[in-house]
Design a protein around this motif. Structure first.
Motif, PDB file in Angstrom:
ATOM      1  N   PRO A 268     -22.518  48.539   0.123  1.00 18.96           N
ATOM      2  CA  PRO A 268     -22.118  49.461  -1.010  1.00 18.96           C
ATOM      3  C   PRO A 268     -23.208  49.646  -2.073  1.00 18.96           C
ATOM      4  O   PRO A 268     -23.441  50.833  -2.809  1.00 18.96           O
ATOM      5  CB  PRO A 268     -20.987  48.638  -1.650  1.00 18.96           C
ATOM      6  N   ILE A 269     -23.879  48.513  -2.522  1.00 15.97           N
ATOM      7  CA  ILE A 269     -24.892  48.760  -3.543  1.00 15.97           C
ATOM      8  C   ILE A 269     -26.222  49.617  -2.966  1.00 15.97           C
ATOM      9  O   ILE A 269     -26.485  50.553  -3.616  1.00 15.97           O
ATOM     10  CB  ILE A 269     -25.611  47.336  -3.685  1.00 15.97           C
ATOM     11  N   LEU A 270     -26.410  49.621  -1.811  1.00 20.67           N
ATOM     12  CA  LEU A 270     -27.542  50.467  -1.129  1.00 20.67           C
ATOM     13  C   LEU A 270     -27.191  51.838  -1.140  1.00 20.67           C
ATOM     14  O   LEU A 270     -27.793  52.679  -1.688  1.00 20.67           O
ATOM     15  CB  LEU A 270     -27.881  49.909   0.282  1.00 20.67           C
ATOM     16  N   LYS A 271     -25.833  52.078  -0.689  1.00 16.79           N
ATOM     17  CA  LYS A 271     -25.359  53.367  -0.564  1.00 16.79           C
ATOM     18  C   LYS A 271     -25.372  53.897  -2.049  1.00 16.79           C
ATOM     19  O   LYS A 271     -25.761  55.425  -2.402  1.00 16.79           O
ATOM     20  CB  LYS A 271     -23.811  53.720  -0.240  1.00 16.79           C
ATOM     21  N   MET A 272     -25.060  53.254  -2.919  1.00 20.80           N
ATOM     22  CA  MET A 272     -24.983  53.772  -4.370  1.00 20.80           C
ATOM     23  C   MET A 272     -26.343  53.899  -4.987  1.00 20.80           C
ATOM     24  O   MET A 272     -26.667  54.749  -5.728  1.00 20.80           O
ATOM     25  CB  MET A 272     -24.204  52.914  -5.368  1.00 20.80           C
ATOM     26  N   ASN A 273     -27.324  52.906  -4.589  1.00 19.62           N
ATOM     27  CA  ASN A 273     -28.771  53.196  -4.897  1.00 19.62           C
ATOM     28  C   ASN A 273     -29.288  54.405  -4.462  1.00 19.62           C
ATOM     29  O   ASN A 273     -29.782  55.240  -5.126  1.00 19.62           O
ATOM     30  CB  ASN A 273     -29.568  51.943  -4.367  1.00 19.62           C
ATOM     31  N   TRP A 274     -28.943  54.720  -3.379  1.00 19.08           N
ATOM     32  CA  TRP A 274     -29.560  56.113  -2.594  1.00 19.08           C
ATOM     33  C   TRP A 274     -28.928  57.312  -3.375  1.00 19.08           C
ATOM     34  O   TRP A 274     -29.506  58.281  -3.557  1.00 19.08           O
ATOM     35  CB  TRP A 274     -29.095  56.252  -1.139  1.00 19.08           C
TER      36      TRP A 274
ATOM     37  N   GLN B   3     -35.987  58.303  -8.841  1.00 21.01           N
ATOM     38  CA  GLN B   3     -37.116  57.754  -8.186  1.00 21.01           C
ATOM     39  C   GLN B   3     -37.947  58.979  -7.839  1.00 21.01           C
ATOM     40  O   GLN B   3     -39.088  58.912  -7.755  1.00 21.01           O
ATOM     41  CB  GLN B   3     -36.799  56.948  -6.966  1.00 21.01           C
ATOM     42  N   PHE B   4     -37.546  60.101  -7.444  1.00 19.45           N
ATOM     43  CA  PHE B   4     -37.984  61.253  -7.406  1.00 19.45           C
ATOM     44  C   PHE B   4     -38.993  61.750  -8.485  1.00 19.45           C
ATOM     45  O   PHE B   4     -40.247  61.845  -8.380  1.00 19.45           O
ATOM     46  CB  PHE B   4     -37.267  62.456  -6.924  1.00 19.45           C
ATOM     47  N   ILE B   5     -38.494  61.645  -9.863  1.00 24.30           N
ATOM     48  CA  ILE B   5     -39.102  61.839 -10.863  1.00 24.30           C
ATOM     49  C   ILE B   5     -40.139  60.916 -11.193  1.00 24.30           C
ATOM     50  O   ILE B   5     -41.314  61.114 -11.503  1.00 24.30           O
ATOM     51  CB  ILE B   5     -38.063  61.920 -12.054  1.00 24.30           C
ATOM     52  N   ASN B   6     -39.916  59.478 -10.878  1.00 21.87           N
ATOM     53  CA  ASN B   6     -40.594  58.459 -11.374  1.00 21.87           C
ATOM     54  C   ASN B   6     -41.850  58.426 -10.572  1.00 21.87           C
ATOM     55  O   ASN B   6     -43.073  58.360 -10.868  1.00 21.87           O
ATOM     56  CB  ASN B   6     -39.837  57.285 -10.873  1.00 21.87           C
ATOM     57  N   VAL B   7     -41.712  58.814  -9.009  1.00 17.50           N
ATOM     58  CA  VAL B   7     -42.867  58.558  -8.251  1.00 17.50           C
ATOM     59  C   VAL B   7     -43.713  59.672  -8.159  1.00 17.50           C
ATOM     60  O   VAL B   7     -44.984  59.612  -7.427  1.00 17.50           O
ATOM     61  CB  VAL B   7     -42.523  57.884  -6.748  1.00 17.50           C
TER      62      VAL B   7
END
Length: 180
Positions: A131-137, A144-148
């Motif tokens: 659940p955490i990984l899905k929420m993270n995605w 993360q797109f903005i960040n990296v």
């Protein structure tokens, strides 16, 4: 390995980021506990949990993420002629190569630092990892797109911390609403 003068400067600028990273993590943990008090301890701040988050962030998370960004910049550099494609590659790399093992490490280490033991850490991973990984995605991919792709290297950990602080408050409020 050859490191350019500019990279040396960037590393020197970022050398304080683990301290800042751990401070923001601790503050986020405290705010979350204030918004959603733990009924098992009478709603008091669980200082061991705060220390666990701060310790993990200072020793592991801050430096690991910082150097991951440096490595990713070398592995998948931004090129003008393929900026969009490179940006997508960087996010996919972060989301599918870095995030899953990082979340596993986080869940295990923080549970251990909170004093719950190996069996509890494994149980927590089995219960919460997917659940955490899905929420993270779902949530973090945009940030993360903005960040990296747009945030300068020396500010990426700080940007992630700012988003994480807001995110921890949102999650705590959501947990409070679901509990009522």
């Amino acid at each position: 390995m050859f490191v350019s003068h500019e990279n040396n400067r960037r590393v020197a600028i970022d050398s304080k980021s683990p301290k800042l990273h751990s401070s923001v993590s601790a503050i986020g943990n405290i705010i979350s506990q204030l918004i959603v008090p733990n009924q098992q301890n009478g709603g008091k701040i669980a200082w061991r949990s705060v220390a666990a988050y701060a310790s993990f962030s200072f020793v592991v998370s801050g430096p690991l993420i910082h150097y991951f960004y440096i490595w990713m910049d070398k592995l998948i550099p931004k090129k003008k002629e393929s900026a969009t494609f490179d940006g997508i590659k960087r996010v996919v790399f972060d989301r599918f190569i870095f995030a899953p093992p990082f979340i596993l490490l986080f869940l295990y280490a923080v549970t251990m630092l909170e004093g719950s033991g190996h069996e509890a850490a494994i149980a927590k991973i089995k219960e919460t990892f997917w659940p955490i990984l899905k929420m993270n995605w779902q949530i973090w991919t945009v940030f993360q797109f903005i960040n990296v792709n747009y945030v300068p290297l020396k500010y990426r950990v700080l940007f992630g911390n700012a988003v994480a602080l807001v995110w921890s408050v949102i999650v705590a409020v959501k947990r409070r609403q679901l509990a009522q």
